[in-house]
Design a protein around this motif. Structure first.
Motif, PDB file in Angstrom:
ATOM      1  N   ASN A  14      36.929 -63.400 -33.871  1.00  0.00           N
ATOM      2  CA  ASN A  14      38.195 -63.889 -34.262  1.00  0.00           C
ATOM      3  C   ASN A  14      37.954 -64.076 -35.801  1.00  0.00           C
ATOM      4  OD1 ASN A  14      39.683 -64.434 -32.037  1.00  0.00           O
ATOM      5  ND2 ASN A  14      38.263 -66.387 -31.577  1.00  0.00           N
ATOM      6  N   ALA A  15      36.585 -64.341 -36.356  1.00  0.00           N
ATOM      7  CA  ALA A  15      36.424 -64.116 -37.825  1.00  0.00           C
ATOM      8  C   ALA A  15      36.540 -63.023 -38.127  1.00  0.00           C
ATOM      9  CB  ALA A  15      35.141 -64.878 -37.793  1.00  0.00           C
ATOM     10  N   ILE A  16      36.276 -61.919 -37.644  1.00  0.00           N
ATOM     11  CA  ILE A  16      36.501 -60.383 -38.269  1.00  0.00           C
ATOM     12  C   ILE A  16      37.790 -60.186 -38.329  1.00  0.00           C
ATOM     13  CG2 ILE A  16      36.090 -58.199 -37.481  1.00  0.00           C
ATOM     14  CD1 ILE A  16      33.496 -58.984 -36.255  1.00  0.00           C
ATOM     15  N   THR A  17      38.593 -60.576 -37.501  1.00  0.00           N
ATOM     16  CA  THR A  17      40.092 -60.194 -37.336  1.00  0.00           C
ATOM     17  C   THR A  17      40.848 -61.263 -38.515  1.00  0.00           C
ATOM     18  OG1 THR A  17      40.002 -60.018 -34.866  1.00  0.00           O
ATOM     19  CG2 THR A  17      42.223 -60.416 -36.018  1.00  0.00           C
ATOM     20  N   LEU A  18      40.339 -62.376 -38.683  1.00  0.00           N
ATOM     21  CA  LEU A  18      41.008 -63.369 -39.558  1.00  0.00           C
ATOM     22  C   LEU A  18      40.697 -62.610 -41.055  1.00  0.00           C
ATOM     23  CD1 LEU A  18      42.787 -65.739 -40.063  1.00  0.00           C
ATOM     24  CD2 LEU A  18      40.801 -66.975 -40.163  1.00  0.00           C
ATOM     25  N   ALA A  19      39.301 -62.393 -41.056  1.00  0.00           N
ATOM     26  CA  ALA A  19      38.987 -61.841 -42.308  1.00  0.00           C
ATOM     27  C   ALA A  19      39.427 -60.402 -42.862  1.00  0.00           C
ATOM     28  CB  ALA A  19      37.392 -61.669 -42.576  1.00  0.00           C
ATOM     29  N   ALA A  20      39.639 -59.612 -41.874  1.00  0.00           N
ATOM     30  CA  ALA A  20      40.586 -58.626 -42.195  1.00  0.00           C
ATOM     31  C   ALA A  20      41.945 -58.802 -42.490  1.00  0.00           C
ATOM     32  CB  ALA A  20      40.453 -57.438 -41.049  1.00  0.00           C
ATOM     33  N   ALA A  21      42.509 -59.844 -41.951  1.00  0.00           N
ATOM     34  CA  ALA A  21      44.035 -60.101 -42.306  1.00  0.00           C
ATOM     35  C   ALA A  21      44.038 -60.931 -43.569  1.00  0.00           C
ATOM     36  CB  ALA A  21      44.587 -60.985 -41.371  1.00  0.00           C
ATOM     37  N   LEU A  22      43.136 -61.645 -43.855  1.00  0.00           N
ATOM     38  CA  LEU A  22      43.220 -62.588 -45.092  1.00  0.00           C
ATOM     39  C   LEU A  22      42.576 -61.834 -46.461  1.00  0.00           C
ATOM     40  CD1 LEU A  22      42.742 -66.131 -43.840  1.00  0.00           C
ATOM     41  CD2 LEU A  22      44.861 -64.921 -44.470  1.00  0.00           C
ATOM     42  N   GLY A  23      41.655 -60.570 -46.136  1.00  0.00           N
ATOM     43  CA  GLY A  23      41.050 -60.164 -47.187  1.00  0.00           C
ATOM     44  C   GLY A  23      39.567 -60.996 -47.601  1.00  0.00           C
ATOM     45  N   LEU A  24      39.030 -61.975 -46.530  1.00  0.00           N
ATOM     46  CA  LEU A  24      38.043 -62.597 -46.923  1.00  0.00           C
ATOM     47  C   LEU A  24      36.647 -61.848 -46.106  1.00  0.00           C
ATOM     48  CD1 LEU A  24      39.699 -66.055 -45.703  1.00  0.00           C
ATOM     49  CD2 LEU A  24      39.031 -65.164 -47.973  1.00  0.00           C
ATOM     50  N   SER A  25      35.530 -62.515 -46.672  1.00  0.00           N
ATOM     51  CA  SER A  25      34.169 -62.043 -45.912  1.00  0.00           C
ATOM     52  C   SER A  25      34.347 -62.718 -44.528  1.00  0.00           C
ATOM     53  CB  SER A  25      33.128 -62.826 -46.760  1.00  0.00           C
ATOM     54  OG  SER A  25      33.208 -63.912 -46.474  1.00  0.00           O
ATOM     55  N   GLN A  26      33.549 -62.117 -43.552  1.00  0.00           N
ATOM     56  CA  GLN A  26      33.455 -62.840 -42.385  1.00  0.00           C
ATOM     57  C   GLN A  26      33.026 -64.325 -42.378  1.00  0.00           C
ATOM     58  OE1 GLN A  26      31.482 -60.342 -39.346  1.00  0.00           O
ATOM     59  NE2 GLN A  26      31.161 -61.994 -38.068  1.00  0.00           N
TER      60      GLN A  26
END
Ligand SMILES: [Zn+2]
Length: 470
Positions: A14-26
Motif C-alpha cells: 500500500n505504501a509503495i502504491t501511495l508513494a507512486a501516486a503522491l511522488g513521496l518516498s515509501q
C-alpha cells in the motif's frame, strides 16, 4: 483493531502504491497510512450497519486501524445515514436510498438507509473507501476526488429489480485468483450465480497480496491461490460449483481440444497475460483490469467478433515495455526472458546469484511480475522508486471485480440491460459515467485480429454456437 488481514508486506505494498501516486518516498507514504478510520452507523439502521461492514472489510486492508467503536485520534470518520458523528475528525457522510448512494464531505442523508441490491452498496463502499483515503492522506492524490460522489444505480445499465435474479453462467473459466478474481467472488456473494466455475491460477498467496486479495488472510500465505479461494468462498455460493485448478490456463489438459474455452473470465495481472489468453481463442470473454489506482476497465466480447479483442484492448504499450526492461535490469535477466512471463530454471539461477536470499527452486515457474512486486514490498529493491510495479488498493480491485460480476449479469441474465458496448473505463475517484462506455473497433496490427488463421479458427470454433447459454 488487531487483524490477520494486514502484514508488514501488505502495508508496504500500500505504501509503495501511495508513494507512486503522491511522488513521496515509501517511508513517507508508509507514515501517511498510519491512519485510523472510524465507521459510524446508527444501531437502528440495519442497512447502514451492513454498509459499515462492507466499508470496513475494504479499508482494513488499506489503513492501520478501522474501528466501529469510539477511538481517540481518529483521522476520518465515515458517518452513514442519519447517524451523528462521534468525533471532530474529517467526516465522510454516506446516504443510501433505493436509487443511489451519495458520498460527501457534507451531511446528505435525510432518512435511515434504504434497501438497494447489495452489490450496489458494495460498489458504493469502494467509492466511500476512496474518498476516505483521499481526505485522510491530505487531499493530494492527483486523481482528485468528486465531492459529492453520486453513485446512481441505474447508470450501471441493468434493471435493479433483476440484478439479484438467478444467472446461469454455465461452465466458465476464471483466469486469475488474485486481486480481481477475489474481487469478483467478493461481489458475486451478493448475486445469484449458478453453474460451474473453474478457478485457474498456478500462483501461491504471498504476504504482500493481503492488501488487495480480500478473501485471504495470514493463514493462506504460501498456499495455492486457487485452492484457498475455493475453500474461503464456496460456502457463499450454494448453486455455483467452484473448482480449483492450480495451473496456468494454457497448461490445462482440456487446452488440447478445439473450442474448449466457451466462456472465459479474465482477472490476470498483466497486459501480456491478457494477450496470451486471447490466443486460446475463447468464445466469450468477460474481462476487468486495473491501471494501478487510476482506473478500472471492463471489456466484453463474443466470437465471431467484429470488434476489439483482448489483444486489441491490451496491445503492448510503452509503459509495459519500460516496466519489463526495469524488471529485467533489476533481476539481472534479459528482457526476452521477462517477456516469457514465467521464470525459467536458468533465470532462477541468475536471479539467485543477485539475490542470494531467494531459493531458485521456489521462484522457478513463478511470474516475473509477482517476484518483482514481492521484492519491492520487502524493500529489497531500494532504487526503483519510479518504476515499481504498483499494486492497486483493495477497493480498486473490488470495484473491478464488482463490475466484472455485473457484466456477467448484464450479458447472461434476463430483463432489460444496456449491451451496446464492449468497453467501459471508470475512475475509482469519480462517478461512473455511462457515456464512457464505448464499442471499440479492432486495432490494426492486433496480434490476434490481424492473423487471418486465428480469426478463421475463432469463426469456425464459435460460429452458430450459443455460448451465452452454454
Ligand atoms: Zn484484436
Amino acid at each position: 483493531m488487531a487483524s490477520n488481514k494486514v502484514t508488514t508486506e501488505s502495508h508496504n505494498e500500500n505504501a509503495i502504491t501511495l508513494a507512486a501516486a503522491l511522488g513521496l518516498s515509501q517511508e513517507q507514504a508508509s507514515k501517511l497510512l498510519n491512519l485510523t478510520v472510524l465507521v459510524t452507523a446508527h444501531e437502528g439502521d440495519p442497512i447502514g450497519l451492513q454498509f459499515a461492514q462492507e466499508v470496513s472489510d475494504l479499508l482494513v486492508r488499506t489503513v492501520d486501524t478501522v474501528a466501529s467503536t469510539y477511538v481517540e485520534h481518529t483521522n476520518v470518520e465515515i458517518v452513514i445515514g442519519v447517524a451523528k458523528p462521534r468525533t471532530n475528525a474529517t467526516a465522510i457522510y454516506v446516504s443510501l436510498d433505493e436509487q443511489r448512494a451519495v458520498i460527501s464531505s457534507h451531511p446528505c442523508a435525510t432518512s435511515a438507509s434504504q434497501y438497494a441490491p447489495k452489490i450496489f452498496h458494495l460498489i458504493a463502499a469502494c467509492y466511500t473507501s476512496a474518498m476516505s483515503l483521499y481526505f485522510a492522506t491530505g487531499s493530494q492524490l492527483p486523481s482528485g476526488i468528486q465531492d459529492p460522489l453520486k453513485i446512481i444505480f441505474a447508470d450501471f445499465g441493468i434493471d435493479p429489480a433483476s440484478v439479484e435474479q438467478p444467472v446461469d453462467i454455465g461452465h466458465a473459466y476464471l483466469a486469475g485468483a488474485g486481486a480481481i478474481g477475489n474481487g469478483l467472488l467478493w461481489a458475486a456473494r451478493h448475486l445469484n450465480f449458478y453453474g460451474q466455475l473453474e478457478i485457474v491460477d498456478d500462483d501461491d498467496v504471498s504476504s504482500g497480496n493481503l492488501n488487495r486479495q480480500v478473501w485471504f488472510d495470514t493463514d493462506d500465505i504460501g498456499q495455492p491461490k486457487a485452492a484457498r479461494l475455493v475453500k474461503r468462498a464456496q460456502n457463499a455460493f450454494p448453486n455455483l460449483k467452484l473448482v480449483p485448478r492450480q495451473q496456468r490456463l494454457q497448461d490445462l489438459q482440456e487446452h488440447n481440444h478445439d473450442a474448449w474455452l466457451a466462456r472465459l473470465i479474465v482477472a490476470v495481472d498483466s497486459r501480456r497475460a491478457r494477450r496470451s489468453l486471447q490466443r486460446e481463442i475463447p468464445g466469450e470473454v468477460f474481462d476487468a483490469s486495473t491501471t494501478d489506482i487510476r482506473e478500472v476497465v471492463v471489456h466484453y466480447h463474443k466470437q465471431p467478433n467484429l470488434y476489439a479483442c483482448l489483444s486489441c484492448i491490451y496491445e503492448q504499450d510503452e509503459e509495459e515495455t519500460t516496466r519489463e526492461r526495469h524488471i529485467a535490469d533489476h533481476l539481472g535477466v534479459s528482457i526476452e526472458e521477462v517477456k516469457t512471463e514465467r521464470i525459467s530454471d536458468a533465470s532462477a539461477e541468475a536471479i539467485v546469484r543477485r539475490f542470494p536470499k531467494l531459493s531458485g527452486a521456489a521462484i522457478a515457474g513463478t511470474a516475473y511480475d509477482s517476484l518483482f512486486k514481492t521484492l519491492c514490498a520487502e524493500g529489497e529493491l531500494k532504487d526503483v522508486s519510479d518504476n515499481r510495479v504498483v499494486a492497486p488498493f483493495s477497493f480498486v480491485s473490488v470495484l473491478a471485480g464488482s463490475l466484472l460480476a455485473l457484466e456477467l449479469v448484464r450479458r447472461l441474465g434476463h430483463g432489460h440491460r444496456d449491451t451496446g458496448f464492449n468497453y467501459w473505463r471508470l475512475s475509482p475517484w469519480h462517478e461512473p459515467l455511462p457515456r464512457r462506455r464505448a464499442l471499440r473497433p479492432k486495432q490494426s496490427n492486433c496480434e490476434f485480429c490481424d492473423e487471418p488463421i486465428l480469426v478463421k479458427l475463432a469463426t469456425r470454433f464459435w460460429e452458430n454456437k450459443e455460448t451465452s447459454r452454454a
